[in-house]
Write a protein that holds these residues in place. Sequence first.
Motif, mmCIF file in Angstrom:
data_model
loop_
_atom_site.group_PDB
_atom_site.id
_atom_site.type_symbol
_atom_site.label_atom_id
_atom_site.label_comp_id
_atom_site.label_asym_id
_atom_site.label_seq_id
_atom_site.Cartn_x
_atom_site.Cartn_y
_atom_site.Cartn_z
ATOM 1 N N LYS A 93 0.828 -1.210 0.000
ATOM 2 C CA LYS A 93 0.000 0.000 0.000
ATOM 3 C C LYS A 93 0.862 1.259 0.000
ATOM 4 O O LYS A 93 0.528 2.240 -0.664
ATOM 5 C CB LYS A 93 -0.933 -0.003 1.209
ATOM 6 C CG LYS A 93 -2.064 -0.993 1.083
ATOM 7 C CD LYS A 93 -3.001 -0.934 2.256
ATOM 8 C CE LYS A 93 -4.138 -1.909 2.087
ATOM 9 N NZ LYS A 93 -5.053 -1.885 3.231
ATOM 10 N N ASP A 94 1.963 1.245 0.773
ATOM 11 C CA ASP A 94 2.867 2.391 0.777
ATOM 12 C C ASP A 94 3.492 2.590 -0.600
ATOM 13 O O ASP A 94 3.686 3.718 -1.044
ATOM 14 C CB ASP A 94 3.969 2.216 1.827
ATOM 15 C CG ASP A 94 3.441 2.387 3.242
ATOM 16 O OD1 ASP A 94 2.311 2.886 3.413
ATOM 17 O OD2 ASP A 94 4.175 2.018 4.187
ATOM 18 N N GLN A 105 2.121 1.873 -3.449
ATOM 19 C CA GLN A 105 1.099 2.436 -4.330
ATOM 20 C C GLN A 105 0.942 3.932 -4.098
ATOM 21 O O GLN A 105 0.694 4.684 -5.033
ATOM 22 C CB GLN A 105 -0.243 1.755 -4.100
ATOM 23 C CG GLN A 105 -0.352 0.394 -4.717
ATOM 24 C CD GLN A 105 -1.733 -0.199 -4.518
ATOM 25 O OE1 GLN A 105 -2.407 0.074 -3.527
ATOM 26 N NE2 GLN A 105 -2.150 -1.022 -5.460
ATOM 27 N N ASP A 106 1.083 4.361 -2.848
ATOM 28 C CA ASP A 106 0.920 5.775 -2.508
ATOM 29 C C ASP A 106 2.177 6.589 -2.769
ATOM 30 O O ASP A 106 2.151 7.802 -2.677
ATOM 31 C CB ASP A 106 0.527 5.932 -1.037
ATOM 32 C CG ASP A 106 -0.840 5.337 -0.740
ATOM 33 O OD1 ASP A 106 -1.639 5.207 -1.682
ATOM 34 O OD2 ASP A 106 -1.101 5.018 0.432
ATOM 35 N N LYS A 123 4.960 6.315 -0.927
ATOM 36 C CA LYS A 123 5.619 6.602 0.344
ATOM 37 C C LYS A 123 6.991 5.942 0.467
ATOM 38 O O LYS A 123 7.723 6.209 1.392
ATOM 39 C CB LYS A 123 4.745 6.150 1.509
ATOM 40 C CG LYS A 123 3.484 6.956 1.644
ATOM 41 C CD LYS A 123 2.668 6.487 2.822
ATOM 42 C CE LYS A 123 1.379 7.272 2.927
ATOM 43 N NZ LYS A 123 0.544 6.799 4.029
ATOM 44 N N LYS A 151 4.268 13.643 -9.388
ATOM 45 C CA LYS A 151 2.877 13.247 -9.587
ATOM 46 C C LYS A 151 2.565 13.261 -11.068
ATOM 47 O O LYS A 151 2.939 14.161 -11.778
ATOM 48 C CB LYS A 151 1.946 14.210 -8.838
ATOM 49 C CG LYS A 151 2.215 14.288 -7.372
ATOM 50 C CD LYS A 151 1.051 13.829 -6.614
ATOM 51 C CE LYS A 151 1.409 13.872 -5.128
ATOM 52 N NZ LYS A 151 0.354 13.495 -4.312
#
Length: 63
Positions: free
Chosen positions: A46-47, A49-50, A52, A62
């Motif tokens: 999850k990190d 994907q974000d 982080k 971005k």
Amino acid sequence: MNSFTIAAILGGPEMIILGIAILLLFGGKKIPELMKGLGKGIKEFKDGQDGKDVPATEPVKKV
């Protein structure tokens, strides 16, 4: 064609048998370690994907 989920196929007795089989295969001491590793893997995914996981010295791009 019918689509089934694993929860629809497995009932109470099947879940108990599956739990006992997992306990016999891995042992009582190994299961918490496996769950801890699984949790860390999900968190890292999850990190990632974000974004982080990028070091703080590099600016985050971005798209």
